[in-house]
Scaffold this active site. Structure first.
Site, PDB file in Angstrom:
ATOM      1  N   GLU A 194       0.844  -1.093   0.074  1.00 58.34           N
ATOM      2  CA  GLU A 194      -0.206  -0.335   0.005  1.00 58.34           C
ATOM      3  C   GLU A 194       0.642   1.325  -0.166  1.00 58.34           C
ATOM      4  O   GLU A 194       2.336   1.146   0.512  1.00 58.34           O
ATOM      5  CB  GLU A 194      -0.879   0.014   1.464  1.00 58.34           C
ATOM      6  CG  GLU A 194      -1.958   1.001   1.325  1.00 58.34           C
ATOM      7  CD  GLU A 194      -2.772   0.955   2.376  1.00 58.34           C
ATOM      8  OE1 GLU A 194      -2.492   0.144   3.468  1.00 58.34           O
ATOM      9  OE2 GLU A 194      -3.892   1.659   2.728  1.00 58.34           O
ATOM     10  N   GLN A 228       1.981  -6.140   5.754  1.00 55.90           N
ATOM     11  CA  GLN A 228       2.736  -6.123   3.912  1.00 55.90           C
ATOM     12  C   GLN A 228       3.420  -6.888   3.659  1.00 55.90           C
ATOM     13  O   GLN A 228       4.387  -6.746   4.801  1.00 55.90           O
ATOM     14  CB  GLN A 228       2.264  -5.015   3.666  1.00 55.90           C
ATOM     15  CG  GLN A 228       0.542  -4.218   4.098  1.00 55.90           C
ATOM     16  CD  GLN A 228       0.169  -2.463   3.652  1.00 55.90           C
ATOM     17  OE1 GLN A 228       1.056  -1.889   2.936  1.00 55.90           O
ATOM     18  NE2 GLN A 228      -1.059  -1.914   4.503  1.00 55.90           N
ATOM     19  N   ASN A 237     -12.135  -1.194  -0.328  1.00 49.20           N
ATOM     20  CA  ASN A 237     -11.602  -1.622   0.261  1.00 49.20           C
ATOM     21  C   ASN A 237     -12.513  -1.279   1.117  1.00 49.20           C
ATOM     22  O   ASN A 237     -12.388  -0.297   1.629  1.00 49.20           O
ATOM     23  CB  ASN A 237     -10.393  -1.083   0.349  1.00 49.20           C
ATOM     24  CG  ASN A 237      -9.696  -1.546   1.446  1.00 49.20           C
ATOM     25  OD1 ASN A 237      -9.365  -2.632   1.835  1.00 49.20           O
ATOM     26  ND2 ASN A 237      -9.145  -0.110   2.619  1.00 49.20           N
ATOM     27  N   GLU A 238     -13.010  -2.650   2.442  1.00 46.28           N
ATOM     28  CA  GLU A 238     -13.061  -1.979   3.679  1.00 46.28           C
ATOM     29  C   GLU A 238     -14.456  -0.510   3.607  1.00 46.28           C
ATOM     30  O   GLU A 238     -13.972  -0.250   4.247  1.00 46.28           O
ATOM     31  CB  GLU A 238     -11.727  -1.353   4.852  1.00 46.28           C
ATOM     32  CG  GLU A 238     -11.021  -2.558   5.052  1.00 46.28           C
ATOM     33  CD  GLU A 238     -10.232  -2.885   6.325  1.00 46.28           C
ATOM     34  OE1 GLU A 238     -10.171  -1.698   6.654  1.00 46.28           O
ATOM     35  OE2 GLU A 238      -9.458  -3.396   6.329  1.00 46.28           O
ATOM     36  N   GLU A 241      -6.002  -9.166   3.934  1.00 41.90           N
ATOM     37  CA  GLU A 241      -5.862  -8.478   4.945  1.00 41.90           C
ATOM     38  C   GLU A 241      -4.962  -9.470   6.019  1.00 41.90           C
ATOM     39  O   GLU A 241      -6.387  -9.676   6.250  1.00 41.90           O
ATOM     40  CB  GLU A 241      -5.801  -6.955   5.691  1.00 41.90           C
ATOM     41  CG  GLU A 241      -5.575  -6.023   3.852  1.00 41.90           C
ATOM     42  CD  GLU A 241      -6.218  -4.224   4.074  1.00 41.90           C
ATOM     43  OE1 GLU A 241      -6.036  -4.198   5.002  1.00 41.90           O
ATOM     44  OE2 GLU A 241      -6.305  -4.010   3.661  1.00 41.90           O
ATOM     45  N   TYR A 283      -6.454  -9.294  11.490  1.00 38.13           N
ATOM     46  CA  TYR A 283      -5.599  -8.825  11.689  1.00 38.13           C
ATOM     47  C   TYR A 283      -4.954  -9.798  13.480  1.00 38.13           C
ATOM     48  O   TYR A 283      -5.904  -9.848  13.803  1.00 38.13           O
ATOM     49  CB  TYR A 283      -4.895  -6.993  12.122  1.00 38.13           C
ATOM     50  CG  TYR A 283      -5.301  -6.779  10.772  1.00 38.13           C
ATOM     51  CD1 TYR A 283      -3.430  -6.645  10.021  1.00 38.13           C
ATOM     52  CD2 TYR A 283      -5.823  -6.025   9.759  1.00 38.13           C
ATOM     53  CE1 TYR A 283      -3.272  -5.773   9.011  1.00 38.13           C
ATOM     54  CE2 TYR A 283      -5.561  -5.635   8.737  1.00 38.13           C
ATOM     55  CZ  TYR A 283      -4.889  -5.605   8.724  1.00 38.13           C
ATOM     56  OH  TYR A 283      -3.882  -5.211   6.887  1.00 38.13           O
TER      57      TYR A 283
END
Ligand code: AHR
Length: 493
Positions: free
Chosen positions: A27, A347, A174-175, A298, A241
């Protein structure tokens, strides 16, 4: 009796472990793109068309099957037209999500697709739903993939690229439940249908469309998306996460921790299994044939940033503990490979659970890099389901399995990967179910301490090494050391 008994249960119905389970994410965030990959043509750091050679070589060596870009939250404020044409005349923008820095757009569509070609990775571009238009998204796909004499394809040619690129994956936002627009699932599902309609197919390019998916355990998001838009997508994402105590905001150092924090992070990583199980159950109700892939685009450890690093840059060190987390995730993805078709660690370089860290001209490979290296053999192989009865690792009143494992085969070549989650005590392993004839190789990743990590002064302190295991009458029995990841490759003939 061995502490951990594993039985290989090969089956004709077992799924392929899609190589994209070992995918990555880069990103426009902190030093992920700028410095981490892009140093520019005039840099003193040796580079290929602006991309640093040391990082390229390390990434090529570990194999990057697919790369997601440009975000993340950044994707929903990114306007691709600002990132094409001569670099010196590209307009700048304010990166409001990540550190409030000015983005000069020197790394844009051409640079990203060049990076993918240099790495041999398939591109996965995430489009802007939150602050972009349908037309903007549609024209981006035309620009990248159209072989015709069309306005956007002609602009691409004018900017130096005659042939269209292959673009196999496109994310529609995204999100969108958060940084991508704070939408309700019903609203996003309708927007998805609309935007996706204009993600056209040009020439021979076949594009898989990936809808923005749920945050962690938001099964309602998955339900609404599958019900209202499930027949319009190839993949539905989910983000999860690994957080200390499964608590937001992220806390706890990547390298300065004790056993309580080790245990908490392992437990948090193991939760990925129940999340995938539940999201898959919802998807199964609407898509029993499993046409839509679950795309974990992610995942990874999100610790507190390194002291002294720039706020909003999400720079964290990476210890042996992170490598164990990666191994646990890979084993979980393998178990669910019938539904999970892609996963992208967050990432790739210098951000969150990175494979590679840089400091000016210096570069190091993290323990997570070596976990990817140990598991590389599974990319594209056929899963071998396993039955595992593992001893527990207890801390205080709490307990988790002491070991995590998975296996795969390519012809007569069998690969078994294991992780010992207990940092204090190894476990004896017995593995049966297939008549193994010989050991091709065995490698281990471990260290003396839980906090072991690589530094720019000692970049190879933690790395994969050879490991000795023996076969006894077709059966494998060995001691899996505490806090270790091991991959054994054996042959049936
Ligand atoms: O990976 C960092 C950020 O985490 C991404 O931009 C966003 O999608 C997620 O919240």
């Amino acid at each position: 009796m061995p502490d951990v008994q594993i039985t290989l249960q090969p089956s004709d119905d077992a799924p392929i472990l899609n190589r994209n389970l070992y995918g990555h994410f880069a990103e426009h965030l902190g030093r992920g793109i700028y410095e981490g990959i892009w140093v520019g043509l005039d840099s003193e750091i040796p580079n290929t068309r602006g991309m640093r050679n040391d990082v390229l070589a390390a990434l090529k060596q570990v194999g990057i099957p697919v790369l997601r870009w440009p975000g993340g939250c950044f994707a929903d404020e990114y306007h691709w037209m600002n990132g094409i044409g001569p670099r010196e005349s590209r307009p700048s923008m304010y990166n409001s999500h990540w550190g409030g820095v000015v983005e000069d757009n020197h790394f844009g569509t051409h640079e990203f697709l060049d990076l993918c070609e240099l790495l041999g990775a398939e591109p996965y571009v995430c489009g802007n739903v939150g602050s972009g238009t349908v037309r903007e998204m549609s024209e981006w796909v035309e620009y990248i993939t159209s072989p015709a004499q069309s306005p956007r394809a002609d602009l691409r040619r004018k900017n130096g690229r005659a042939e269209p690129w292959k673009l196999p994956f496109f994310g529609v936002g995204n999100e969108s439940w958060g940084c991508g627009g704070n939408m309700r699932p019903e609203y996003y599902a309708d927007l998805y249908r609309q935007y996706n309609t204009f993600v056209r197919t040009y020439g021979p390019n076949k594009i898989e469309r990936i809808a923005c998916g749920a945050n962690t355990a938001d099964f309602t998001w998955t339900e609404v998306l599958m019900r209202n838009a499930g027949t319009h997508m190839d993949g539905l994402a989910v983000h999860y996460y690994t957080l200390l105590d499964q608590t937001w905001p992220p806390s706890g150092s990547a390298i300065d921790f004790q056993e309580r924090e080790w245990f908490s992070i392992m437990k948090s990583a193991l939760r990925m299994d129940e999340l995938i199980t539940e999201h898959s159950r919802v998807m199964d109700r609407h898509d029993p044939e499993k046409k839509v892939g679950l795309i974990v685009d992610e995942w990874g450890c999100w610790h507190a940033s390194e002291p002294g690093s720039k706020p909003g840059f999400l720079y964290q060190q990476n210890a042996l503990r992170d490598a164990l987390v990666a191994a646990v995730h890979f084993n979980i993805f393998h178990t669910h490979a019938d539904r999970v078709r892609m996963a992208n660690i967050a990432q790739m370089v210098n951000v969150l659970q990175a494979l590679v860290l840089t400091d000016g001209p210096k570069m190091l490979r993290t323990p997570t890099y070596w976990a990817f290296d140990l598991y590389r053999v599974h990319q594209g192989a056929t899963a071998i389901p396993i039955a595992i009865s593992a001893d527990q690792y207890t801390l205080g009143q709490d307990a988790i399995p002491a070991a995590s494992a998975s296996a795969s085969r390519q012809g007569d070549r069998i690969a078994i990967s294991l992780a010992c989650l207990d940092p204090n005590k190894g476990r004896t392993i017995s593995l049966k179910g297939l008549d193994l004839q010989s050991i091709e190789s065995a490698r281990i990743l471990t260290a003396d301490s839980m906090q072991a990590h690589n530094t720019f002064e000692a970049p190879d302190a933690v790395c994969a090494r050879n490991f000795e295991v023996k076969l006894e009458g077709g059966k494998l029995e060995f001691e899996l050391p505490a806090k270790s990841v091991v991959t054994v490759i054996a042959n049936l003939d």
